[in-house]
Design an enzyme around this catalytic site. Structure first.
Site, PDB file in Angstrom:
ATOM      1  N   ALA A  66       4.774  10.204  31.002  1.00 52.64           N
ATOM      2  CA  ALA A  66       4.666  11.110  29.852  1.00 52.64           C
ATOM      3  C   ALA A  66       5.311  10.471  28.631  1.00 52.64           C
ATOM      4  CB  ALA A  66       5.326  12.441  30.177  1.00 52.64           C
ATOM      5  N   GLY A 124       0.859   8.142  27.247  1.00 55.75           N
ATOM      6  CA  GLY A 124       0.374   9.211  28.133  1.00 55.75           C
ATOM      7  C   GLY A 124       0.350  10.573  27.453  1.00 55.75           C
ATOM      8  N   ASP A 153       5.932  12.987  35.176  1.00 56.73           N
ATOM      9  CA  ASP A 153       6.896  11.912  34.894  1.00 56.73           C
ATOM     10  C   ASP A 153       8.069  12.092  35.846  1.00 56.73           C
ATOM     11  OD1 ASP A 153       7.249  10.082  32.044  1.00 56.73           O
ATOM     12  OD2 ASP A 153       8.942  10.212  33.421  1.00 56.73           O
ATOM     13  N   THR A 183       5.489  -0.847  31.055  1.00 54.39           N
ATOM     14  CA  THR A 183       5.365  -2.198  31.619  1.00 54.39           C
ATOM     15  C   THR A 183       6.159  -3.156  30.737  1.00 54.39           C
ATOM     16  OG1 THR A 183       3.305  -2.390  30.367  1.00 54.39           O
ATOM     17  CG2 THR A 183       3.094  -1.920  32.707  1.00 54.39           C
ATOM     18  N   ALA A 222      -2.193   3.473  17.595  1.00 55.67           N
ATOM     19  CA  ALA A 222      -0.971   2.965  16.977  1.00 55.67           C
ATOM     20  C   ALA A 222      -0.046   4.150  16.744  1.00 55.67           C
ATOM     21  CB  ALA A 222      -1.297   2.264  15.656  1.00 55.67           C
ATOM     22  N   ASN A 271      -3.928  -7.102  20.563  1.00 53.44           N
ATOM     23  CA  ASN A 271      -2.567  -7.064  20.009  1.00 53.44           C
ATOM     24  C   ASN A 271      -2.131  -8.438  19.514  1.00 53.44           C
ATOM     25  OD1 ASN A 271      -2.052  -4.370  20.117  1.00 53.44           O
ATOM     26  ND2 ASN A 271      -1.053  -4.408  22.103  1.00 53.44           N
ATOM     27  N   LEU A 294      -3.812  -9.053  16.130  1.00 54.59           N
ATOM     28  CA  LEU A 294      -3.208  -8.252  15.058  1.00 54.59           C
ATOM     29  C   LEU A 294      -1.867  -8.850  14.641  1.00 54.59           C
ATOM     30  CD1 LEU A 294      -4.070  -4.685  16.403  1.00 54.59           C
ATOM     31  CD2 LEU A 294      -4.959  -5.737  14.310  1.00 54.59           C
ATOM     32  N   CYS A 349       4.717  -3.195  21.501  1.00 59.96           N
ATOM     33  CA  CYS A 349       3.565  -3.908  22.051  1.00 59.96           C
ATOM     34  C   CYS A 349       3.441  -5.370  21.647  1.00 59.96           C
ATOM     35  CB  CYS A 349       2.284  -3.199  21.633  1.00 59.96           C
ATOM     36  SG  CYS A 349       2.125  -1.607  22.427  1.00 59.96           S
TER      37      CYS A 349
HETATM   38  C1  UDX Z   1       0.023  -1.635  17.873  1.00 59.34           C
HETATM   39  C2  UDX Z   1      -1.515  -1.730  17.733  1.00 59.34           C
HETATM   40  O1  UDX Z   1      -1.869  -1.512  16.359  1.00 59.34           O
HETATM   41  C3  UDX Z   1      -2.202  -0.712  18.617  1.00 59.34           C
HETATM   42  O2  UDX Z   1      -3.604  -0.881  18.553  1.00 59.34           O
HETATM   43  C4  UDX Z   1      -1.724  -0.901  20.043  1.00 59.34           C
HETATM   44  O3  UDX Z   1      -2.306   0.077  20.872  1.00 59.34           O
HETATM   45  C5  UDX Z   1      -0.206  -0.829  20.118  1.00 59.34           C
HETATM   46  O4  UDX Z   1       0.375  -1.795  19.241  1.00 59.34           O
HETATM   47  P1  UDX Z   1       1.892  -0.028  16.912  1.00 59.34           P
HETATM   48  O5  UDX Z   1       2.862  -1.003  17.512  1.00 59.34           O
HETATM   49  O6  UDX Z   1       2.088   1.411  17.141  1.00 59.34           O
HETATM   50  O7  UDX Z   1       0.412  -0.366  17.396  1.00 59.34           O
HETATM   51  O8  UDX Z   1       1.916  -0.220  15.316  1.00 59.34           O
HETATM   52  P2  UDX Z   1       1.165  -1.131  14.252  1.00 59.34           P
HETATM   53  O9  UDX Z   1       0.674  -0.246  13.174  1.00 59.34           O
HETATM   54  O10 UDX Z   1       0.171  -2.037  14.852  1.00 59.34           O
HETATM   55  O11 UDX Z   1       2.352  -1.975  13.636  1.00 59.34           O
HETATM   56  C6  UDX Z   1       3.078  -2.928  14.394  1.00 59.34           C
HETATM   57  C7  UDX Z   1       4.089  -3.618  13.518  1.00 59.34           C
HETATM   58  O12 UDX Z   1       3.454  -4.457  12.566  1.00 59.34           O
HETATM   59  C8  UDX Z   1       4.961  -2.669  12.703  1.00 59.34           C
HETATM   60  O13 UDX Z   1       6.298  -3.128  12.708  1.00 59.34           O
HETATM   61  C9  UDX Z   1       4.359  -2.726  11.318  1.00 59.34           C
HETATM   62  O14 UDX Z   1       5.261  -2.419  10.315  1.00 59.34           O
HETATM   63  C10 UDX Z   1       3.931  -4.176  11.262  1.00 59.34           C
HETATM   64  N1  UDX Z   1       2.857  -4.438  10.287  1.00 59.34           N
HETATM   65  C11 UDX Z   1       1.644  -3.858  10.435  1.00 59.34           C
HETATM   66  C12 UDX Z   1       3.077  -5.323   9.234  1.00 59.34           C
HETATM   67  O15 UDX Z   1       4.171  -5.860   9.091  1.00 59.34           O
HETATM   68  N2  UDX Z   1       2.058  -5.574   8.359  1.00 59.34           N
HETATM   69  C13 UDX Z   1       0.830  -5.012   8.489  1.00 59.34           C
HETATM   70  O16 UDX Z   1      -0.054  -5.304   7.663  1.00 59.34           O
HETATM   71  C14 UDX Z   1       0.609  -4.118   9.557  1.00 59.34           C
HETATM   72  P1  ADP Z   2       4.434   3.821  26.754  1.00 56.67           P
HETATM   73  O1  ADP Z   2       4.852   3.422  25.364  1.00 56.67           O
HETATM   74  O2  ADP Z   2       3.625   2.753  27.446  1.00 56.67           O
HETATM   75  O3  ADP Z   2       3.789   5.158  26.837  1.00 56.67           O
HETATM   76  P2  ADP Z   2       6.967   4.939  27.672  1.00 56.67           P
HETATM   77  O4  ADP Z   2       8.186   4.177  28.094  1.00 56.67           O
HETATM   78  O5  ADP Z   2       6.991   5.753  26.430  1.00 56.67           O
HETATM   79  O6  ADP Z   2       5.778   3.863  27.642  1.00 56.67           O
HETATM   80  O7  ADP Z   2       6.521   5.929  28.853  1.00 56.67           O
HETATM   81  C1  ADP Z   2       6.394   5.591  30.195  1.00 56.67           C
HETATM   82  C2  ADP Z   2       6.843   6.778  31.058  1.00 56.67           C
HETATM   83  O8  ADP Z   2       6.487   6.510  32.426  1.00 56.67           O
HETATM   84  C3  ADP Z   2       8.351   7.044  31.058  1.00 56.67           C
HETATM   85  O9  ADP Z   2       8.585   8.370  30.608  1.00 56.67           O
HETATM   86  C4  ADP Z   2       8.765   6.862  32.536  1.00 56.67           C
HETATM   87  O10 ADP Z   2       9.773   7.789  32.940  1.00 56.67           O
HETATM   88  C5  ADP Z   2       7.466   7.135  33.277  1.00 56.67           C
HETATM   89  N1  ADP Z   2       7.389   6.542  34.613  1.00 56.67           N
HETATM   90  C6  ADP Z   2       7.687   5.282  34.999  1.00 56.67           C
HETATM   91  N2  ADP Z   2       7.451   5.101  36.320  1.00 56.67           N
HETATM   92  C7  ADP Z   2       6.981   6.279  36.816  1.00 56.67           C
HETATM   93  C8  ADP Z   2       6.534   6.738  38.104  1.00 56.67           C
HETATM   94  N3  ADP Z   2       6.519   5.919  39.161  1.00 56.67           N
HETATM   95  N4  ADP Z   2       6.128   8.022  38.229  1.00 56.67           N
HETATM   96  C9  ADP Z   2       6.124   8.843  37.139  1.00 56.67           C
HETATM   97  N5  ADP Z   2       6.524   8.480  35.908  1.00 56.67           N
HETATM   98  C10 ADP Z   2       6.945   7.209  35.709  1.00 56.67           C
END
Ligand code: UDX
Ligand code: ADP
Ligand code: UDX
Length: 469
Positions: free
Chosen positions: A13, A17, A37, A92, A166, A227, A230, A279
């Site tokens: 969650a 998720g 979770d 992960t 994102a 990723n 990007l 990411c």
């Molecule tokens: C990213 C991907 O965009 C998304 O598709 C994937 O599922 C998860 O990873 P996120 O990490 O949420 O998403 O944010 P994103 O908007 O991509 O920004 C990532 C980082 O890059 C941030 O720190 C942002 O400030 C920076 N960024 C982004 C820049 O510095 N310049 C840009 O032009 C765009």
């Molecule tokens: P993401 O950004 O990929 O969504 P998060 O760390 O925010 O990752 O969320 C992952 C969630 O998965 C955490 O809340 C964690 O407690 C939960 N989790 C990890 N392993 C298990 C498991 N075996 N069963 C249920 N929940 C789990």
């Protein structure tokens, strides 16, 4: 046979998720969606008025669906048993120890989820990989599932459905995704049917032409590659920002000109103090590690350099601050505006503010941190021992009072609308602004009296002489 799904379970969650399932529940009232979770506090938060993550628009959707067809529970086993389709959205992270440490993805949580699925499944399940995983994880997971299931005749079909949302724009991204990618074993009938079942779920709101199917490995790799591409764009424009400062070019003008080439396109070309988030770095390191495992050293090195450029950018920023302020920031109060890795989120994972903050503290600064969304507890967790040199503030003006310099670390909109005249009044002189996000009106700041460093822009004579270049 294509199963028309009526009950979905999501394990994990978190940032992925929670919002994804809220959207499925909203768009598919005929499907019962249960998010599970292992963390009781997380589930309690999802069931309260104070959701565990902040995403614009998420609250409303959760309120609308919760208790109707959207449920949050720690009863992992019960929810798996009664669902036809199980999304796995556990974390992960990068491995901290052992083989591949610091690079490879740690699949401990994934494997544990797979073992639970195997143990409690009495009926066929479609398993959907939502979390980003290394290429060919599906194959490993399939083995765990098949070898650990005690009920004979139970079929597990594994699909890869990477999430591209994102943070900060999660609900918009989920409402109108550029594409939904579904990978499966499309060569066999059962695999094709499983893919069709998931396509049908998304088809409730996503136009068919945006739902792409591929083989499992292509889908898994596409997520890592997206990723990496990007992040590479950001490192590329950031490399230009250094060159612009050295030559007197303006990175915004360069980015604009580049973006007008339809082959390059205008998005994701904002120079910054560095990319953050859970990411980009993790996925690139993972991708490069996979390359190394296949003996593709040159390919791995190519991608490592994207992370290297990001580290360089953060270091460069710290050096600018120190050199501009007469080569010493010892005991100077430096205000960091923003701590989150980007605006509209309270997430701080891999935020550039952490590395920059540590760099400034190393040089003796006292930090004052203000962020509209990040909690004090989170900052304390991220900065660890550095906290003895940090004060966090609930008001930007208090954070800025008596500060020698302000560093803009996150592009929060509210920073643009501050009364910068008032801010100048409360700061020490000379008052420095280091804009790591290029969001402020630099000419206006200079008129007020600030000495301004704007990343990738021509350097003011004052700063140049301070640096001796
Ligand atoms: C990213 C991907 O965009 C998304 O598709 C994937 O599922 C998860 O990873 P996120 O990490 O949420 O998403 O944010 P994103 O908007 O991509 O920004 C990532 C980082 O890059 C941030 O720190 C942002 O400030 C920076 N960024 C982004 C820049 O510095 N310049 C840009 O032009 C765009
Ligand atoms: P993401 O950004 O990929 O969504 P998060 O760390 O925010 O990752 O969320 C992952 C969630 O998965 C955490 O809340 C964690 O407690 C939960 N989790 C990890 N392993 C298990 C498991 N075996 N069963 C249920 N929940 C789990
Ligand atoms: C390029 C630029 O496109 C153009 O804007 C600039 O003014 C001059 O340089 P050109 O060298 O004529 O133009 O050809 P271009 O179509 O860009 O291709 C360059 C090379 O990249 C070719 O060898 C082409 O085969 C290769 N290429 C191009 C790929 O390998 N893959 C692609 O997806 C695109």
């Amino acid at each position: 046979m294509v199963v028309k799904v009526t009950s979905i379970c999501c394990i994990g969650a978190g940032y992925v998720g929670g919002p994804t399932m809220a959207m499925i529940a909203l768009k598919c009232p005929h499907i019962k969606v249960t998010v599970v979770d292992i963390s009781q506090p997380r589930i309690d938060a999802w069931n309260s008025d104070e959701l565990p993550i902040y995403e614009p628009g998420l609250d409303e959707i959760v309120k609308q669906c919760r208790g109707k067809n959207l449920f949050f529970t720690t009863d992992v086993e019960g929810a798996i048993a009664e669902s036809e389709m199980i999304f796995v959205s556990v974390n992960t992270p990068t491995k901290k120890t052992g083989l591949g440490k610091g690079k490879a993805a740690d699949l401990t949580y994934w494997e544990s989820a797979a073992r639970t699925i195997a143990a409690v499944s009495k009926t066929n399940k479609i398993i959907v990989e939502k979390s980003t995983v290394p290429v060919r994880t599906a194959e490993a997971i399939e083995k765990v599932l098949q070898r650990n299931c005690n009920t004979s005749g139970v079929r597990f079909d594994i699909l890869s459905n990477p999430e591209f949302l994102a943070e900060g724009t999660a609900m918009d991204d989920l409402t109108a995704p550029d594409r939904v990618l579904i990978g499966g074993k499309i060569e066999g009938q059962e695999g094709t049917d499983a893919v069709a079942s998931l396509v049908e779920v998304y088809a409730n709101w996503v136009p068919q032409e945006r739902i792409i199917t591929a083989n499992l490995w292509s889908a898994e790799l596409s997520k890592l590659a997206a990723n990496a591409f990007l992040a590479q764009r950001i490192s590329s424009i950031n490399s230009m920002s250094a060159l612009c400062e050295a030559t007197g070019a303006d990175v915004s003008q360069v980015a604009y000109a580049l973006g007008k080439d339809s082959r390059i396109g205008p998005k994701f070309l904002n120079a910054s103090v560095g990319f953050g988030g859970s990411c980009f770095q993790k996925d690139i390191l993972n991708l490069a590690y996979i390359c190394e495992c296949h003996g593709l050293t040159e390919v791995a090195d190519y991608w490592y350099s994207v992370v290297g450029m990001n580290d360089y950018q953060k270091n460069r920023f710290v050096k600018r601050v120190v050199s501009a302020m007469f080569n010493t920031i010892r005991n100077k109060k430096i205000c960091m505006l923003g701590f989150a890795f980007k605006k509209d989120t309270g997430d701080t994972r891999e935020a550039p503010a952490i590395d920059v903050g540590n760099g400034l503290i190393e040089d003796g600064a006292r930090l004052a941190i203000y962020d509209p969304k990040v909690s004090d507890a989170q900052i304390a967790m991220d900065m660890g021992a550095g906290m003895s040199n940090i004060t966090t503030y609930k008001s930007h003006i208090e954070a800025l009072r008596d500060a020698h310099a302000v560093c803009v670390m996150t592009e929060w909109d509210e920073f643009k609308s501050y009364d910068w005249g008032e801010i100048y009044g409360v700061m020490q002189k000379p008052a420095f602004v280091f804009d790591g996000r290029l969001i402020l009106d630099h000419d206006k700041l200079r008129e007020i009296g600030f000495i301004v460093y704007a990343l990738g822009k021509p350097i003011e004579p004052f700063l140049r002489s301070a640096e001796g270049n």
